[in-house]
Design an enzyme around this catalytic site. Structure first.
Site: not given
Ligand SMILES: NC(=O)c1ccc[n+]([C@@H]2O[C@H](COP(=O)([O-])OP(=O)(O)OC[C@H]3O[C@@H](n4cnc5c(N)ncnc54)[C@H](O)[C@@H]3O)[C@@H](O)[C@H]2O)c1
Ligand SMILES: [Zn+2]
Length: 345
Positions: A103, A125, A167, A205, A215, A219, A223, A226, A230, A245
């Site tokens: 946990r 994340k 980025e 960030k 998000e 947030r 993106n 992206h 993506h 990426h």
């Protein structure tokens, strides 16, 4: 979460609050970074080293399962510490591993790629992929600390540095004009210059996440670039030499900038200037994928719903707008226009 250098790591370890220490690496970070970490840091208990193969395929439930067992068999308990030494693959996988084992145990991120330093290791994340679905399974969990050190960039391939740089540029575009200016004056082959961009980049960030950790709104600005990026990344994944990426994000930022003229009210001259600057770092990123296929991937993106494709666009540089719906016709035209514009730059 604390942000600091190897000195911070040393003082955290000296507090002796962990019963055992584990270090997760991939083959490359084991080879290039682990020895120097072991030389710089005096560990109160001998750390156990866990190693996985490099590459996105290790961000899987199967590898995670093996690592849960490894922690278990090596006697990890709730007071153990996991140090993730690697790029975004390792910080995502290790963060997930630590946040789920018993946990949740403490973990520290030591990002060794520019992309992980400026993005993946920051913001809490964690995640693994579900087959081809990227980051489909994961948690929000902050590490005890993120440790930054320029030395890791020395062995990082230049292509990886340029990928992570996208980025940093993104952070400049969405929130910090002086960072953006500094980016476009930076020689990406100069590690010191690149590393100096990290502080303002991380601040962008961190500030956004502080306002909107889950998000809901701001947030989403992260993106930027992206949606298209993506899609390009997914469609080129099985190429012999797949795009990285950040390379895809660089293209995604150019297309989002062009879409911003009609979709966000960005001045055409400002858009062209920004595209020219991005293009000067990524002139070779010229995707040759079918627009329809890209559109299909964008429709399936977990961030888009109800058969609509939403982009983060700009009303001005440093003024992003989230959730702007774009039609396929508009996207297709922008792809053509971008190609022509870049030929003429
Ligand atoms: N959690 C988040 O918020 C977030 C944000 C952005 C990206 N990500 C994730 O990050 C991952 C991509 O990260 P990445 O670009 O760092 O890729 P990566 O971790 O795969 O690293 C790229 C390559 O560089 C090697 N490497 C790492 N450090 C090195 C060093 N110092 N010297 C030599 N080689 C080194 C790695 O072994 C690998 O081969 C993706 O899985 C992506 O989903 C997560
Ligand atoms: Zn990204």
């Amino acid at each position: 979460m604390q942000l600091g250098d190897l000195q911070l790591l040393q003082s955290l370890l000296a507090e002796n609050r962990w019963s055992s220490v584990f270090i997760l690496t991939d083959e490359n970070t084991n080879k290039h970074c682990l020895t120097s970490l072991m030389m710089c840091i005096d560990f109160p208990v001998n750390p156990e080293i866990l190693e996985v193969e490099p590459g996105e395929n290790s961000k899987s439930i199967e590898i995670c399962h093996q690592l849960w067992w490894a922690l278990n068999d090596l006697g990890a308990d709730r007071n153990s510490l996991l140090i993730n030494l690697g790029g975004g693959m390792i910080t995502d996988l290790g963060g997930f591993l630590a946040s789920t084992f018993q946990r949740g145990i403490d973990f520290i991120q030591i990002p060794t790629t520019l992309l992980a330093m400026t993005d993946a290791a920051i913001g809490g994340k964690t995640g693994i992929n579900l087959g081809n679905l990227k980051n489909q399974i994961g948690t929000f969990q902050n590490p005890v600390a993120v440790i930054l050190d320029q030395a890791w960039l020395e062995t990082l391939p230049s292509r990886e540095i340029r990928s992570g740089f996208a980025e940093v540029v993104k952070h400049g575009i969405i929130a910090d004009n002086s960072l953006l200016k500094a980016c476009f004056e930076t020689d990406v082959s100069n590690q010191e210059e690149v590393f100096q961009l990290l502080e303002p980049s991380l601040k962008v960030k961190a500030d956004i996440i502080a306002i909107d950790p889950f998000e809901k709104k701001e947030r989403k600005f992260l993106n930027f670039g992206h949606t298209g990026g993506h899609a390009l990344e997914s469609l080129t994944l099985n190429d012999e030499d797949p795009l990285l990426h950040g390379e895809c994000v660089a293209w995604g930022m150019m297309i989002a900038t062009l879409l911003s003229i009609d979709g966000g009210g960005l001045e055409a001259e400002a858009a062209k200037e920004l595209i020219r600057s991005i293009d000067s770092y990524y002139p070779d990123i010229q995707p040759e994928v079918e627009i329809e296929k890209m559109w299909e991937v964008m429709l399936r993106d977990k961030k888009n719903r109800n058969g609509k494709v939403n982009f983060v666009l700009l009303s001005k540089v440093s003024k992003p707008i989230a959730n702007v719906e774009i039609s396929m016709e508009h996207f297709a035209k922008a792809c053509d226009d971008l190609r022509v514009m870049r030929e003429e730059l």
